[in-house]
Design a protein around this motif. Structure first.
Motif, PDB file in Angstrom:
ATOM      1  N   ILE A 276       0.695  -1.329  -0.072  1.00 28.99           N
ATOM      2  CA  ILE A 276      -0.056   0.096   0.160  1.00 28.99           C
ATOM      3  C   ILE A 276       0.906   1.255  -0.104  1.00 28.99           C
ATOM      4  CG2 ILE A 276      -2.036  -1.078   1.014  1.00 28.99           C
ATOM      5  CD1 ILE A 276      -1.334   0.134   3.854  1.00 28.99           C
ATOM      6  N   ALA A 277       2.223   1.154   0.191  1.00 29.40           N
ATOM      7  CA  ALA A 277       2.888   1.983   0.184  1.00 29.40           C
ATOM      8  C   ALA A 277       3.386   2.513  -1.325  1.00 29.40           C
ATOM      9  CB  ALA A 277       4.270   2.111   0.926  1.00 29.40           C
ATOM     10  N   THR A 278       3.220   1.528  -2.318  1.00 28.10           N
ATOM     11  CA  THR A 278       3.548   1.860  -3.506  1.00 28.10           C
ATOM     12  C   THR A 278       2.842   2.776  -4.322  1.00 28.10           C
ATOM     13  OG1 THR A 278       2.320  -0.031  -4.597  1.00 28.10           O
ATOM     14  CG2 THR A 278       4.447  -0.463  -3.702  1.00 28.10           C
ATOM     15  N   PRO A 279       3.363   3.638  -5.303  1.00 31.60           N
ATOM     16  CA  PRO A 279       2.606   4.574  -6.102  1.00 31.60           C
ATOM     17  C   PRO A 279       1.491   3.875  -6.956  1.00 31.60           C
ATOM     18  CG  PRO A 279       5.079   5.349  -6.450  1.00 31.60           C
ATOM     19  CD  PRO A 279       4.789   3.645  -5.395  1.00 31.60           C
ATOM     20  N   GLU A 280       1.844   2.615  -7.333  1.00 26.95           N
ATOM     21  CA  GLU A 280       1.009   2.122  -8.261  1.00 26.95           C
ATOM     22  C   GLU A 280      -0.440   1.630  -7.425  1.00 26.95           C
ATOM     23  OE1 GLU A 280       0.210  -2.157 -10.463  1.00 26.95           O
ATOM     24  OE2 GLU A 280       2.289  -1.496  -9.734  1.00 26.95           O
ATOM     25  N   LEU A 285      -6.115   2.719  -5.193  1.00 24.45           N
ATOM     26  CA  LEU A 285      -6.938   2.723  -4.328  1.00 24.45           C
ATOM     27  C   LEU A 285      -7.692   4.340  -4.342  1.00 24.45           C
ATOM     28  CD1 LEU A 285      -4.840   1.331  -1.243  1.00 24.45           C
ATOM     29  CD2 LEU A 285      -6.754   0.275  -2.393  1.00 24.45           C
ATOM     30  N   SER A 286      -6.814   5.178  -4.899  1.00 22.22           N
ATOM     31  CA  SER A 286      -7.224   6.659  -4.978  1.00 22.22           C
ATOM     32  C   SER A 286      -8.387   6.568  -5.849  1.00 22.22           C
ATOM     33  CB  SER A 286      -6.355   7.544  -5.322  1.00 22.22           C
ATOM     34  OG  SER A 286      -6.593   8.962  -5.468  1.00 22.22           O
ATOM     35  N   ALA A 287      -8.365   5.822  -6.933  1.00 25.85           N
ATOM     36  CA  ALA A 287      -9.417   5.825  -7.876  1.00 25.85           C
ATOM     37  C   ALA A 287     -10.876   5.660  -7.524  1.00 25.85           C
ATOM     38  CB  ALA A 287      -9.240   4.923  -9.030  1.00 25.85           C
ATOM     39  N   GLU A 288     -10.665   4.663  -6.179  1.00 27.36           N
ATOM     40  CA  GLU A 288     -11.975   4.279  -5.413  1.00 27.36           C
ATOM     41  C   GLU A 288     -12.089   5.216  -4.263  1.00 27.36           C
ATOM     42  OE1 GLU A 288     -14.010   2.018  -6.563  1.00 27.36           O
ATOM     43  OE2 GLU A 288     -12.600   1.559  -8.219  1.00 27.36           O
ATOM     44  N   ALA A 289     -11.553   6.264  -4.019  1.00 32.54           N
ATOM     45  CA  ALA A 289     -11.658   7.290  -2.997  1.00 32.54           C
ATOM     46  C   ALA A 289     -11.076   6.768  -1.940  1.00 32.54           C
ATOM     47  CB  ALA A 289     -12.883   7.789  -2.938  1.00 32.54           C
ATOM     48  N   LEU A 290     -10.217   5.741  -1.846  1.00 34.66           N
ATOM     49  CA  LEU A 290      -9.676   5.172  -0.605  1.00 34.66           C
ATOM     50  C   LEU A 290      -8.200   5.671  -0.309  1.00 34.66           C
ATOM     51  CD1 LEU A 290     -10.814   1.248  -1.468  1.00 34.66           C
ATOM     52  CD2 LEU A 290     -11.604   2.548   0.501  1.00 34.66           C
ATOM     53  N   GLU A 291      -7.951   5.540   0.968  1.00 36.09           N
ATOM     54  CA  GLU A 291      -6.550   6.368   0.950  1.00 36.09           C
ATOM     55  C   GLU A 291      -5.817   4.961   2.080  1.00 36.09           C
ATOM     56  OE1 GLU A 291      -5.829  10.601   1.872  1.00 36.09           O
ATOM     57  OE2 GLU A 291      -7.595  10.292   2.859  1.00 36.09           O
ATOM     58  N   PRO A 292      -4.593   4.628   1.597  1.00 34.50           N
ATOM     59  CA  PRO A 292      -3.899   3.742   2.356  1.00 34.50           C
ATOM     60  C   PRO A 292      -3.920   4.033   3.857  1.00 34.50           C
ATOM     61  CG  PRO A 292      -2.732   4.052   0.585  1.00 34.50           C
ATOM     62  CD  PRO A 292      -3.799   5.181   0.708  1.00 34.50           C
ATOM     63  N   MET A 293      -4.001   2.938   4.800  1.00 34.49           N
ATOM     64  CA  MET A 293      -3.907   3.300   6.417  1.00 34.49           C
ATOM     65  C   MET A 293      -2.973   2.118   7.074  1.00 34.49           C
ATOM     66  SD  MET A 293      -8.104   3.865   7.115  1.00 34.49           S
ATOM     67  CE  MET A 293      -7.823   4.096   8.887  1.00 34.49           C
ATOM     68  N   ALA A 294      -1.814   2.240   6.665  1.00 36.51           N
ATOM     69  CA  ALA A 294      -0.670   1.456   7.190  1.00 36.51           C
ATOM     70  C   ALA A 294      -0.604   1.628   8.816  1.00 36.51           C
ATOM     71  CB  ALA A 294       0.795   1.876   6.673  1.00 36.51           C
ATOM     72  N   MET A 295      -0.642   0.142   9.453  1.00 35.76           N
ATOM     73  CA  MET A 295      -0.714   0.110  10.920  1.00 35.76           C
ATOM     74  C   MET A 295       0.205  -1.419  11.039  1.00 35.76           C
ATOM     75  SD  MET A 295      -4.482   0.804  12.282  1.00 35.76           S
ATOM     76  CE  MET A 295      -5.598   2.193  11.813  1.00 35.76           C
ATOM     77  N   THR A 296       0.718  -1.170  12.431  1.00 31.54           N
ATOM     78  CA  THR A 296       1.250  -2.647  12.610  1.00 31.54           C
ATOM     79  C   THR A 296       0.173  -3.460  13.223  1.00 31.54           C
ATOM     80  OG1 THR A 296       1.525  -1.881  14.907  1.00 31.54           O
ATOM     81  CG2 THR A 296       3.484  -1.296  13.555  1.00 31.54           C
TER      82      THR A 296
END
Length: 324
Positions: A276-280, A285-296
């Motif tokens: 989820i850190a990759t630009p691709e 995800l952005s196209a679906e109005a989603l934003e990555p939420m990285a967590m441990t």
């Protein structure tokens, strides 16, 4: 074959089977197909996210990851199946706010959303957005609240006890107004009726409402979350407007049965966070109005516990029941 020869043969077969089992357990994870359960029918944000994660993990770990759709019971059927699976990392689930947030607050379910699962990795989230139909005379939240206090408004949701319902109840409590609830079987028909004027407002996930907002058929007044969404930079958050506690989002994350091996959890968490850190993938995800939420894993576990607590408290405050 005499009894002694039979016994020796049986012991040899058992020894081979045990050796194969030990070797399989000792082999690097994963060494055979991994199943990710999507607790919904094919299509939509939950299914799309599950398939995106499966694709990325398959590429990173060199093993087949498949998605099995298991809809029904608002996610309860899939969650129960996941809870009962072997905690070996070969049965996972795409959990989301219903399965591990609002369901535990609203329903008598056969699982504990915190204790019966291993929180592996958060994936992404989208805020909810307060929208009104084009015929509603309100261009901002202040005007909307004033209108709601003097008019008889109704709101649509994707169902009793859904996030789209509980957020409106939270807003009604915070702004001190009343409105009539119109529950639907899913978000699509609820949006259709607010577009048609049968209901006046709602709080869907941004991903579901975005095309209608862009088309000018729905007017966005505020979004949930801690910051403005890049897709709607001119729309304020509830927090900005003085409404505290509106940080909820429609979220998606990977969970598994309780007591999974820590090494497997750590590996999956690492690979999902890398993906989820990759630009691709961010663009996808952005196209679906989603934003990555990285967590441990531990952060995700604490997040789930907080979600259950948040919605349980609101349900009790508002005395919301599934049969009302």
């Amino acid at each position: 074959m005499n009894r002694r020869e039979f016994s020796q043969g049986a012991l040899a077969t058992l020894a081979v089977a045990m050796a194969q089992r030990v070797n399989a357990q000792a082999a690097p994870y994963p060494n055979h197909t991994v199943k990710i359960i999507a607790p919904v029918a094919p299509g939509g944000g939950v299914d799309m996210t599950a398939r995106t994660v499966a694709e990325r993990l398959q590429r990173a770990l060199g093993q087949t990851f498949i998605v099995e759709n298991m809809s029904g019971g608002g996610g309860v059927i899939a969650s129960t199946a996941t809870m009962r699976a072997a905690p070996d990392g070969y049965t996972l689930m795409l959990g989301y706010v219903a399965t591990h947030g609002t369901n535990p607050a609203m329903r008598n379910i056969p699982y504990n959303a915190v204790k019966d699962f291993t929180a592996i990795a958060m994936v992404a989230g989208t805020p909810n957005v307060l929208v009104v139909g084009s015929g509603v005379a309100a261009n901002n939240v202040k005007d909307f609240v004033a209108l709601a206090k003097k008019s008889s408004l109704s709101f649509g949701t994707s169902g009793q006890g859904s996030l789209t319902h509980l957020l409106v109840e939270q807003f009604k409590l915070a702004a001190d107004f009343q409105a009539t609830h119109a529950p639907y079987r899913g978000i699509a028909p609820a949006i259709t009726d607010v577009l048609g004027g049968q209901t006046q407002f709602m709080m869907p996930g941004l991903a579901a409402a975005l095309q209608h907002i862009k088309g000018g058929k729905l007017r966005p007044l505020a979004v949930t979350g801690s910051k403005r969404h890049p897709t709607l930079p001119d729309v304020p958050t509830f927090e900005e407007l003085g409404y505290k506690g509106f940080t909820a989002v429609q979220w998606y994350g990977i969970v598994g049965p309780a007591k999974m091996p820590p090494a497997i959890v750590a590996r999956l968490n690492e690979e999902i966070n890398k993906a989820i850190a990759t630009p691709e993938l961010r663009e996808r995800l952005s196209a679906e109005a989603l934003e990555p939420m990285a967590m441990t894993s531990s952060e995700f576990a604490a997040f789930i516990a907080a979600e259950v607590d948040r919605w349980t408290k609101l349900v009790r405050e508002r005395n919301i029941e599934m049969n009302t």
